[in-house]
Design a protein around this motif. Structure first.
Motif: not given
Length: 149
Positions: A12-18, A114-119, A104-111
């Motif tokens: 996973s590439l995105i830490p929980a701290d956003r 979400t990993t850096f890769r998925d983002a 900004v549009e892509a943000q709607f797909a983030f959870a």
């Protein structure tokens, strides 16, 4: 890096701290024409004058050469610089308005997890939908240059 700071698997590439949110916010805070004459990639020069001694005074920069995984520190602001550099390069490739719209549009797909890769994949998909294959290829290249594959 403490495991509790990360969501998902060790890949996973995105830490929980956003970190990505920090990077996105930083990139969107820049002005296409900074009134102070400060380099555009320098964020919050107005704040940094209080605690930096060299000019330009920058809270953070968007043009650092950080890459994943070499420069990951497990700290939201430091790791956000990896993401914000990719967004900075996307902005250079697509132009401010097209890049900002797609980011900004892509943000709607983030959870939350979400990993850096998925983002990055969501961002490339948003660019593809909004601006076509050539712009999507430039976006993908920007993420790959930061080690986000």
């Amino acid at each position: 890096m403490p495991a509790e700071g990360w969501q998902g698997s060790p890949g996973s590439l995105i830490p929980a701290d956003r970190s990505a949110l920090d990077g996105i916010t930083r990139c969107l805070r820049t002005s296409p024409d900074p009134p102070t004459g400060t380099p555009e990639a320098c964020v919050a020069d107005w704040d940094a004058v209080a605690y930096t001694h060299t000019a330009p005074h920058c809270l953070r920069r968007l043009d650092e050469a950080k890459v994943y995984p070499r420069d990951v520190r497990g700290e939201v602001h430091a790791d956000g610089e990896i993401w914000s550099r990719a967004l900075w390069d996307i902005r250079a490739a697509l132009g401010d308005r097209r890049a900002t719209t797609a980011i900004v549009e892509a943000q709607f797909a983030f959870a939350r997890d979400t990993t850096f890769r998925d983002a990055a994949l969501a961002t490339v998909a948003a660019v593809q939908r909004l601006h076509g294959a050539s712009a999507a290829a430039a976006t993908r290249a920007a993420f790959e240059a930061r080690g986000i594959r």
